[in-house]
Design a protein around this motif. Structure first.
Motif, PDB file in Angstrom:
ATOM      1  N   ASP A 161      58.237  23.351  38.632  1.00  0.00           N
ATOM      2  CA  ASP A 161      56.784  23.200  38.776  1.00  0.00           C
ATOM      3  C   ASP A 161      56.255  23.817  40.058  1.00  0.00           C
ATOM      4  N   GLY A 162      57.125  24.322  40.900  1.00  0.00           N
ATOM      5  CA  GLY A 162      56.684  24.924  42.149  1.00  0.00           C
ATOM      6  C   GLY A 162      56.648  23.918  43.280  1.00  0.00           C
ATOM      7  N   GLY A 163      56.106  24.329  44.386  1.00  0.00           N
ATOM      8  CA  GLY A 163      56.028  23.465  45.559  1.00  0.00           C
ATOM      9  C   GLY A 163      55.985  24.308  46.818  1.00  0.00           C
ATOM     10  N   THR A 164      56.410  23.709  47.916  1.00  0.00           N
ATOM     11  CA  THR A 164      56.411  24.375  49.219  1.00  0.00           C
ATOM     12  C   THR A 164      57.823  24.362  49.782  1.00  0.00           C
ATOM     13  N   ALA A 165      58.247  25.516  50.275  1.00  0.00           N
ATOM     14  CA  ALA A 165      59.574  25.650  50.875  1.00  0.00           C
ATOM     15  C   ALA A 165      59.412  25.838  52.373  1.00  0.00           C
ATOM     16  N   ILE A 166      60.101  25.008  53.132  1.00  0.00           N
ATOM     17  CA  ILE A 166      60.035  25.055  54.595  1.00  0.00           C
ATOM     18  C   ILE A 166      61.442  25.290  55.120  1.00  0.00           C
ATOM     19  N   ALA A 167      61.618  26.351  55.897  1.00  0.00           N
ATOM     20  CA  ALA A 167      62.935  26.723  56.404  1.00  0.00           C
ATOM     21  C   ALA A 167      63.353  25.793  57.540  1.00  0.00           C
ATOM     22  N   VAL A 168      64.519  25.213  57.422  1.00  0.00           N
ATOM     23  CA  VAL A 168      65.135  24.449  58.508  1.00  0.00           C
ATOM     24  C   VAL A 168      66.030  25.428  59.254  1.00  0.00           C
ATOM     25  N   HIS A 169      65.635  25.780  60.465  1.00  0.00           N
ATOM     26  CA  HIS A 169      66.250  26.935  61.120  1.00  0.00           C
ATOM     27  C   HIS A 169      66.680  26.594  62.543  1.00  0.00           C
ATOM     28  N   HIS A 170      67.665  27.355  63.011  1.00  0.00           N
ATOM     29  CA  HIS A 170      68.070  27.348  64.415  1.00  0.00           C
ATOM     30  C   HIS A 170      67.892  28.766  64.922  1.00  0.00           C
ATOM     31  N   ARG A 171      66.950  28.929  65.832  1.00  0.00           N
ATOM     32  CA  ARG A 171      66.495  30.262  66.220  1.00  0.00           C
ATOM     33  C   ARG A 171      65.993  30.984  64.969  1.00  0.00           C
ATOM     34  N   ARG A 172      66.613  32.097  64.582  1.00  0.00           N
ATOM     35  CA  ARG A 172      66.148  32.813  63.392  1.00  0.00           C
ATOM     36  C   ARG A 172      67.081  32.621  62.204  1.00  0.00           C
TER      37      ARG A 172
ATOM     38  N   VAL B  13      68.396  30.614  59.155  1.00  0.00           N
ATOM     39  CA  VAL B  13      67.980  29.556  58.232  1.00  0.00           C
ATOM     40  C   VAL B  13      69.230  28.807  57.777  1.00  0.00           C
ATOM     41  N   LEU B  14      69.328  27.527  58.136  1.00  0.00           N
ATOM     42  CA  LEU B  14      70.483  26.706  57.803  1.00  0.00           C
ATOM     43  C   LEU B  14      70.278  25.895  56.535  1.00  0.00           C
ATOM     44  N   ALA B  15      69.025  25.604  56.217  1.00  0.00           N
ATOM     45  CA  ALA B  15      68.699  24.829  55.016  1.00  0.00           C
ATOM     46  C   ALA B  15      67.231  25.084  54.687  1.00  0.00           C
ATOM     47  N   VAL B  16      66.838  24.672  53.513  1.00  0.00           N
ATOM     48  CA  VAL B  16      65.442  24.803  53.085  1.00  0.00           C
ATOM     49  C   VAL B  16      64.998  23.456  52.525  1.00  0.00           C
ATOM     50  N   LEU B  17      63.850  22.976  53.019  1.00  0.00           N
ATOM     51  CA  LEU B  17      63.263  21.729  52.553  1.00  0.00           C
ATOM     52  C   LEU B  17      62.245  22.044  51.462  1.00  0.00           C
ATOM     53  N   LEU B  18      62.549  21.643  50.229  1.00  0.00           N
ATOM     54  CA  LEU B  18      61.640  21.835  49.098  1.00  0.00           C
ATOM     55  C   LEU B  18      60.835  20.560  48.909  1.00  0.00           C
ATOM     56  N   VAL B  19      59.514  20.649  49.026  1.00  0.00           N
ATOM     57  CA  VAL B  19      58.656  19.469  48.901  1.00  0.00           C
ATOM     58  C   VAL B  19      57.693  19.672  47.742  1.00  0.00           C
ATOM     59  N   ALA B  20      57.545  18.620  46.957  1.00  0.00           N
ATOM     60  CA  ALA B  20      56.526  18.603  45.910  1.00  0.00           C
ATOM     61  C   ALA B  20      55.218  18.131  46.540  1.00  0.00           C
ATOM     62  N   GLU B  21      54.193  18.938  46.425  1.00  0.00           N
ATOM     63  CA  GLU B  21      52.941  18.623  47.107  1.00  0.00           C
ATOM     64  C   GLU B  21      52.245  17.446  46.443  1.00  0.00           C
ATOM     65  N   PRO B  22      51.627  16.561  47.259  1.00  0.00           N
ATOM     66  CA  PRO B  22      50.863  15.443  46.680  1.00  0.00           C
ATOM     67  C   PRO B  22      49.560  15.940  46.071  1.00  0.00           C
ATOM     68  N   ASP B  23      48.845  15.028  45.444  1.00  0.00           N
ATOM     69  CA  ASP B  23      47.547  15.387  44.874  1.00  0.00           C
ATOM     70  C   ASP B  23      46.622  15.884  45.981  1.00  0.00           C
ATOM     71  N   GLY B  24      46.020  17.033  45.766  1.00  0.00           N
ATOM     72  CA  GLY B  24      45.162  17.628  46.774  1.00  0.00           C
ATOM     73  C   GLY B  24      45.884  18.596  47.685  1.00  0.00           C
ATOM     74  N   GLY B  25      47.216  18.707  47.550  1.00  0.00           N
ATOM     75  CA  GLY B  25      47.969  19.660  48.353  1.00  0.00           C
ATOM     76  C   GLY B  25      48.284  19.141  49.742  1.00  0.00           C
ATOM     77  N   LEU B  26      48.983  19.948  50.500  1.00  0.00           N
ATOM     78  CA  LEU B  26      49.339  19.613  51.875  1.00  0.00           C
ATOM     79  C   LEU B  26      48.232  20.055  52.820  1.00  0.00           C
ATOM     80  N   ALA B  27      47.823  19.144  53.675  1.00  0.00           N
ATOM     81  CA  ALA B  27      46.849  19.502  54.696  1.00  0.00           C
ATOM     82  C   ALA B  27      47.524  20.320  55.793  1.00  0.00           C
TER      83      ALA B  27
END
Length: 450
Positions: free
Chosen positions: A145-156, A158-172
């Protein structure tokens, strides 16, 4: 104009001016001040929560606990329907998935290789410091369904990626900023935890190798040493199954020498030929490798492992002065994280130490075999030169005594003694021949499932 009449007691005071009504703008200003104060108070509370969660994340050194903590912290900061942390290896491949669902349960998801391969392209859009919006259909289910991907990084990196399902109205914008700061803190914590885990595991590998090489292996046979090594690899590599093959079959084929772990007895008859991809690749590379049991269906060894629900595989060739002296394979259940670079590097170092210890065991066995041959030769020579010669001389003396005796009974008894001596000499010569012909059995014995 006529002036108003004056009062007898003095002038009449002027009428008081009417009180002005509060301006509408004043109420708006007060309301704005109250709203701003509420916003500042909420922002202060979220910043305090961010500091507390970031501190808790940074203090964690256990990787499994840290992965769960990052997902929990994201839910504490932002009300999210669901969040998943996709842990990556050095090549950008997904090696672990940690998810928090709507029931507030955090746990590791089974890692399907097909799902992991489908996640990799979509996660590549996540860059440090910038959230990436993923359209529907970009990722496989259950993230389609999609969502937002946020890189969990050390310097440049990328060690992991946080996939979040956006709430109603999206992320502020504030929600994104909080998650980005959390991702940066979590990246530093992940790097520290990985370095700590790597140092700890390296120390365990080296300590085990030192103990086996210096003491334990010196007092056991080669077959027993193979079992000890297999047990050490099973413990240190966190593997459910370990099998070791040694040369001993026709045309140099490898036969099982030790099998440990879940349903390992099924590998007791698995013979690996030199043209098997599992063996051929190890010989061509000259070093260990990471494999997956389903990667090479043409390999009889990997097919046997895949039939035992084994996924990630670590292949370790054991080489000595005479070439390939063994093959050690460690496997984890399908769906578990694959072996990392540290596992491969330290396992190779461990096997290198063990290979030298095995060479010493073989040298000691050869020395003992030579000593036994020398003892046999010395015993045979002593029997021939002393015992046999003495018996022969005794036989001749008895024969002369029998010839000189005039008593028939005495002569008959002496001839019987001569016959017994001849029988003893024949048996002694047979024993001398066997001592020179027999070789001590010091070859390594095949060890079955333990």
């Amino acid at each position: 104009m006529t002036a108003p009449p004056s009062s007898p007691t003095g002038p009449v005071p002027a009428a008081p001016a009417a009180t002005a009504a509060p301006a509408p703008a004043y109420a708006q200003v007060v309301g704005q001040i109250v709203d701003r104060y509420a916003e500042a108070s909420a922002t202060t509370s979220r910043l305090r929560l961010l500091l507390r969660e970031s501190a808790a994340v940074v203090e964690e050194l256990s990787l499994p606990s840290l992965h769960r903590r990052v997902v929990e912290a994201a839910h504490q900061l932002v009300a999210l329907p669901a969040a998943t942390l996709a842990v990556l290896d050095g090549d950008g491949a997904v090696v672990q998935l940690v998810q928090r669902d709507a029931d507030e349960v955090v746990g590791c998801l089974p890692l399907d290789p097909a799902v992991a391969a489908g996640l990799a392209p979509g996660l590549g859009a996540a860059a440090p410091g910038h959230p990436a919006r993923l359209a529907a259909g970009t990722l496989p289910a259950p993230w389609s369904d999609g969502g937002t991907a946020i890189a969990v990084h050390h310097r440049r990196d990328v060690l992991a990626v946080l996939l979040v399902a956006e709430p109603d109205g999206g992320l502020a914008a504030d929600d994104e900023d909080l998650l980005l700061v959390l991702a940066a803190s979590a990246g530093t914590a992940l790097e520290n935890a990985r370095l700590y885990e790597e140092a700890r595991r390296r120390q365990e590998w080296l300590q085990e190798a030192a103990e086996l090489s210096s003491g334990t292996l010196a007092v056991v046979s080669e077959a027993e040493a193979v079992v000890l090594v297999a047990r050490s690899v099973q413990k240190l590599a966190d593997a459910e199954l370990v099998a070791a093959w040694v040369p001993g079959g026709p045309d140099g084929a490898l036969v099982p020498a030790a099998t440990l772990g879940d349903r390992a007895e099924a590998l007791g008859a698995a013979v690996l030929h030199r043209d098997d991809p599992l063996v051929a690749d190890a010989l061509a590379a000259g070093r260990g490798a990471r494999r997956d049991a389903v990667d090479q269906p043409a390999s009889a060894g990997l097919a046997a492992l895949a039939g035992l629900d084994v996924g990630p595989v670590l292949v370790l060739p054991v080489t000595g002065g005479s070439g390939l002296t063994g093959l050690l394979v460690a496997g984890r259940h399908a769906g578990r994280p694959p072996f990392g670079d540290v596992d491969l590097d330290m396992a190779e170092t461990f096997v290198g130490h063990v290979a030298m210890a095995l060479e010493l065991i073989r040298a000691r066995a050869a020395h003992e075999r030579v000593a036994q041959l020398e003892d046999r030769e010395r015993i045979a020579r002593d029997l021939h030169e002393h015992v046999a010669s003495w018996l022969l001389a005794t036989s001749l003396t008895v024969q002369r005594a029998a010839g000189a005796s005039r008593e028939l009974t005495v002569r008959r008894l002496l001839h019987e003694v001569v016959g017994d001596i001849d029988v003893t000499l024949r048996r002694l010569r047979d024993s001398i021949f066997q001592l020179g012909a027999e070789q001590p059995d010091t070859a390594p014995r095949r060890t079955g499932p333990a």
